[in-house]
Design a protein around this motif. Structure first.
Motif, PDB file in Angstrom:
ATOM      1  N   PRO A  33       0.807  -1.021   0.044  1.00 56.10           N
ATOM      2  CA  PRO A  33      -0.012  -0.162  -0.125  1.00 56.10           C
ATOM      3  C   PRO A  33       0.850   1.234   0.049  1.00 56.10           C
ATOM      4  CG  PRO A  33      -0.488  -1.312   2.005  1.00 56.10           C
ATOM      5  CD  PRO A  33       0.533  -2.242   1.165  1.00 56.10           C
ATOM      6  N   PRO A  34       0.454   2.322  -0.943  1.00 58.04           N
ATOM      7  CA  PRO A  34       1.310   3.544  -0.748  1.00 58.04           C
ATOM      8  C   PRO A  34       0.941   4.269   0.589  1.00 58.04           C
ATOM      9  CG  PRO A  34      -0.832   3.774  -2.163  1.00 58.04           C
ATOM     10  CD  PRO A  34      -0.454   2.393  -1.804  1.00 58.04           C
ATOM     11  N   ASN A  35       2.178   4.990   1.093  1.00 61.51           N
ATOM     12  CA  ASN A  35       2.167   5.958   2.065  1.00 61.51           C
ATOM     13  C   ASN A  35       1.685   5.140   3.407  1.00 61.51           C
ATOM     14  OD1 ASN A  35       2.690   8.118   0.519  1.00 61.51           O
ATOM     15  ND2 ASN A  35       0.309   8.239  -0.118  1.00 61.51           N
ATOM     16  N   SER A  36       2.473   3.933   3.546  1.00 64.02           N
ATOM     17  CA  SER A  36       2.153   3.102   4.620  1.00 64.02           C
ATOM     18  C   SER A  36       3.405   2.765   5.450  1.00 64.02           C
ATOM     19  CB  SER A  36       1.816   1.753   4.226  1.00 64.02           C
ATOM     20  OG  SER A  36       2.515   1.002   3.291  1.00 64.02           O
ATOM     21  N   PRO A  37       4.100   4.031   5.992  1.00 67.31           N
ATOM     22  CA  PRO A  37       5.327   3.850   6.522  1.00 67.31           C
ATOM     23  C   PRO A  37       5.042   2.938   8.076  1.00 67.31           C
ATOM     24  CG  PRO A  37       4.787   6.026   6.687  1.00 67.31           C
ATOM     25  CD  PRO A  37       3.807   5.216   5.637  1.00 67.31           C
ATOM     26  N   ASP A  38       3.797   3.086   8.433  1.00 67.10           N
ATOM     27  CA  ASP A  38       3.574   2.712   9.989  1.00 67.10           C
ATOM     28  C   ASP A  38       3.746   1.205   9.731  1.00 67.10           C
ATOM     29  OD1 ASP A  38       2.812   5.082  10.801  1.00 67.10           O
ATOM     30  OD2 ASP A  38       0.746   4.734  10.486  1.00 67.10           O
ATOM     31  N   LEU A  39       3.527   0.420   8.650  1.00 63.00           N
ATOM     32  CA  LEU A  39       3.632  -0.803   8.525  1.00 63.00           C
ATOM     33  C   LEU A  39       5.078  -1.394   7.724  1.00 63.00           C
ATOM     34  CD1 LEU A  39       0.138  -1.714   7.261  1.00 63.00           C
ATOM     35  CD2 LEU A  39       0.942  -1.779   9.670  1.00 63.00           C
ATOM     36  N   ASN A  40       6.051  -0.705   8.044  1.00 59.55           N
ATOM     37  CA  ASN A  40       7.480  -1.076   7.449  1.00 59.55           C
ATOM     38  C   ASN A  40       8.407  -0.789   8.694  1.00 59.55           C
ATOM     39  OD1 ASN A  40       9.705  -1.221   6.007  1.00 59.55           O
ATOM     40  ND2 ASN A  40       9.085  -0.335   4.247  1.00 59.55           N
ATOM     41  N   PRO A  41       9.026  -1.760   9.207  1.00 63.83           N
ATOM     42  CA  PRO A  41       9.773  -1.817  10.225  1.00 63.83           C
ATOM     43  C   PRO A  41      11.261  -0.871  10.068  1.00 63.83           C
ATOM     44  CG  PRO A  41       9.074  -4.123   9.946  1.00 63.83           C
ATOM     45  CD  PRO A  41       8.699  -3.337   8.593  1.00 63.83           C
ATOM     46  N   ILE A  42      11.558  -0.843   8.508  1.00 65.10           N
ATOM     47  CA  ILE A  42      12.710  -0.081   8.429  1.00 65.10           C
ATOM     48  C   ILE A  42      12.486   1.341   8.533  1.00 65.10           C
ATOM     49  CG2 ILE A  42      12.460   0.145   5.894  1.00 65.10           C
ATOM     50  CD1 ILE A  42      15.874  -0.678   6.666  1.00 65.10           C
ATOM     51  N   GLU A  43      10.946   1.969   8.304  1.00 64.43           N
ATOM     52  CA  GLU A  43      10.848   3.354   8.468  1.00 64.43           C
ATOM     53  C   GLU A  43      10.771   3.658   9.684  1.00 64.43           C
ATOM     54  OE1 GLU A  43      10.461   5.300   6.131  1.00 64.43           O
ATOM     55  OE2 GLU A  43      10.517   3.707   4.366  1.00 64.43           O
ATOM     56  N   ASN A  44      10.692   2.605  10.700  1.00 64.78           N
ATOM     57  CA  ASN A  44      10.757   3.020  12.102  1.00 64.78           C
ATOM     58  C   ASN A  44      12.180   3.349  12.622  1.00 64.78           C
ATOM     59  OD1 ASN A  44       8.158   1.001  11.962  1.00 64.78           O
ATOM     60  ND2 ASN A  44       7.782   2.733  13.578  1.00 64.78           N
ATOM     61  N   LEU A  45      13.011   2.523  12.011  1.00 69.48           N
ATOM     62  CA  LEU A  45      14.382   2.326  12.133  1.00 69.48           C
ATOM     63  C   LEU A  45      15.186   3.543  11.519  1.00 69.48           C
ATOM     64  CD1 LEU A  45      17.103   1.121  13.045  1.00 69.48           C
ATOM     65  CD2 LEU A  45      17.334  -0.042  11.160  1.00 69.48           C
ATOM     66  N   TRP A  46      14.667   4.237  10.332  1.00 72.79           N
ATOM     67  CA  TRP A  46      14.990   5.570   9.816  1.00 72.79           C
ATOM     68  C   TRP A  46      14.701   6.434  10.892  1.00 72.79           C
ATOM     69  CZ3 TRP A  46      18.732   4.106   7.179  1.00 72.79           C
ATOM     70  CH2 TRP A  46      18.529   3.521   5.969  1.00 72.79           C
ATOM     71  N   SER A  47      13.413   6.493  11.316  1.00 71.51           N
ATOM     72  CA  SER A  47      13.110   7.481  12.527  1.00 71.51           C
ATOM     73  C   SER A  47      13.887   7.549  13.468  1.00 71.51           C
ATOM     74  CB  SER A  47      11.592   7.199  12.790  1.00 71.51           C
ATOM     75  OG  SER A  47      11.130   8.186  13.663  1.00 71.51           O
ATOM     76  N   ILE A  48      14.251   6.527  13.935  1.00 65.93           N
ATOM     77  CA  ILE A  48      15.330   6.256  15.148  1.00 65.93           C
ATOM     78  C   ILE A  48      16.668   7.000  14.667  1.00 65.93           C
ATOM     79  CG2 ILE A  48      16.753   4.911  16.428  1.00 65.93           C
ATOM     80  CD1 ILE A  48      14.090   3.069  16.494  1.00 65.93           C
ATOM     81  N   MET A  49      17.053   6.796  13.575  1.00 65.64           N
ATOM     82  CA  MET A  49      18.324   7.413  13.111  1.00 65.64           C
ATOM     83  C   MET A  49      18.223   8.770  13.114  1.00 65.64           C
ATOM     84  SD  MET A  49      19.697   4.599  10.092  1.00 65.64           S
ATOM     85  CE  MET A  49      21.078   5.343   9.695  1.00 65.64           C
ATOM     86  N   ASP A  50      16.925   9.318  12.686  1.00 71.52           N
ATOM     87  CA  ASP A  50      16.805  10.702  12.551  1.00 71.52           C
ATOM     88  C   ASP A  50      16.933  11.571  13.826  1.00 71.52           C
ATOM     89  OD1 ASP A  50      16.418  11.396   9.892  1.00 71.52           O
ATOM     90  OD2 ASP A  50      14.108  11.277   9.820  1.00 71.52           O
ATOM     91  N   LYS A  51      16.361  10.943  14.661  1.00 75.35           N
ATOM     92  CA  LYS A  51      16.472  11.434  16.198  1.00 75.35           C
ATOM     93  C   LYS A  51      17.829  11.513  16.722  1.00 75.35           C
ATOM     94  CE  LYS A  51      11.704  10.470  17.246  1.00 75.35           C
ATOM     95  NZ  LYS A  51      10.950   9.609  17.446  1.00 75.35           N
ATOM     96  N   ARG A  52      18.505  10.422  16.466  1.00 74.41           N
ATOM     97  CA  ARG A  52      20.110  10.413  16.766  1.00 74.41           C
ATOM     98  C   ARG A  52      20.805  11.415  15.921  1.00 74.41           C
ATOM     99  NH1 ARG A  52      21.266   4.265  18.115  1.00 74.41           N
ATOM    100  NH2 ARG A  52      19.646   3.819  19.647  1.00 74.41           N
ATOM    101  N   LEU A  53      20.437  11.662  14.783  1.00 73.95           N
ATOM    102  CA  LEU A  53      21.364  12.645  14.058  1.00 73.95           C
ATOM    103  C   LEU A  53      21.013  14.087  14.551  1.00 73.95           C
ATOM    104  CD1 LEU A  53      20.800  11.189  10.463  1.00 73.95           C
ATOM    105  CD2 LEU A  53      23.059  11.674  11.442  1.00 73.95           C
ATOM    106  N   GLU A  54      19.781  14.280  14.953  1.00 73.61           N
ATOM    107  CA  GLU A  54      19.429  15.707  15.419  1.00 73.61           C
ATOM    108  C   GLU A  54      20.320  15.937  16.621  1.00 73.61           C
ATOM    109  OE1 GLU A  54      15.508  15.693  16.636  1.00 73.61           O
ATOM    110  OE2 GLU A  54      14.675  15.653  14.854  1.00 73.61           O
ATOM    111  N   ASN A  55      20.746  15.198  17.447  1.00 74.07           N
ATOM    112  CA  ASN A  55      21.683  15.381  18.659  1.00 74.07           C
ATOM    113  C   ASN A  55      23.169  15.604  18.101  1.00 74.07           C
ATOM    114  OD1 ASN A  55      19.509  15.200  20.373  1.00 74.07           O
ATOM    115  ND2 ASN A  55      19.795  12.879  20.677  1.00 74.07           N
ATOM    116  N   ARG A  56      23.545  14.939  16.883  1.00 77.61           N
ATOM    117  CA  ARG A  56      24.936  15.017  16.491  1.00 77.61           C
ATOM    118  C   ARG A  56      25.079  16.161  15.729  1.00 77.61           C
ATOM    119  NH1 ARG A  56      27.637   9.844  16.429  1.00 77.61           N
ATOM    120  NH2 ARG A  56      29.419  10.998  15.697  1.00 77.61           N
TER     121      ARG A  56
END
Length: 152
Positions: A79-102
């Motif tokens: 399905p298009p626009n379904s990042p809630d159902l893709n585990p790697i999208e959650n990982l990218w989100s975690i990476m984004d948060k860590r990048l904000e601090n760096r």
């Protein structure tokens, strides 16, 4: 373009490309170079796992689909626009948060930080992301298909 793949008991190398991504680049420089399909087949057995990707054009081209269907089971269509159902999208989100601090100050520093983070991903984190799928699917169902951002 930054690409990585995760799965039960596996993680690809992080691939960084400074070129336009078309079907041929996706197959040759990402899928083949990452060896993710070979790794998953070794870990889980040929056709005993499902490859999930988003709806980007290079991912959904006839040539890519044909290439993948010869090598693995494919979750298609996705399905298009379904990042809630893709585990790697959650990982990218975690990476984004860590990048904000760096706060990288240039592209080279940014790539170095990304690689450091990718190399520090734990099996526990991957397992939690992947095993959370059932809960996320149920939340999406409970919300009549609406986003679960902020609910999980």
């Amino acid at each position: 373009m930054i690409w990585g793949a995760i799965g039960c008991n596996l993680i690809s190398d992080l691939i960084i490309l400074n070129s336009f991504i078309n079907t041929d680049v996706y197959i040759k420089d990402i899928l083949k170079k990452s060896k993710i399909i070979d790794l998953a087949n070794q870990e889980h057995g040929i056709f005993n796992w499902i490859f999930q990707q988003d709806g980007a054009r290079p991912h959904t081209s006839k040539k890519t689909i044909k290439y993948l269907k010869k090598r693995c089971m494919l979750l298609d269509p996705w399905p298009p626009n379904s990042p809630d159902l893709n585990p790697i999208e959650n990982l990218w989100s975690i990476m984004d948060k860590r990048l904000e601090n760096r706060r990288p100050d240039n592209e080279e520093n940014f790539i170095q930080i990304l690689k450091e983070f990718w190399d520090s991903i734990t099996w526990e984190l991957l397992e939690n992301l992947i095993l959370s799928m059932n809960k996320r699917i149920q939340l999406v169902i409970n919300r009549d298909g609406h986003s679960i951002n902020g609910f999980y």
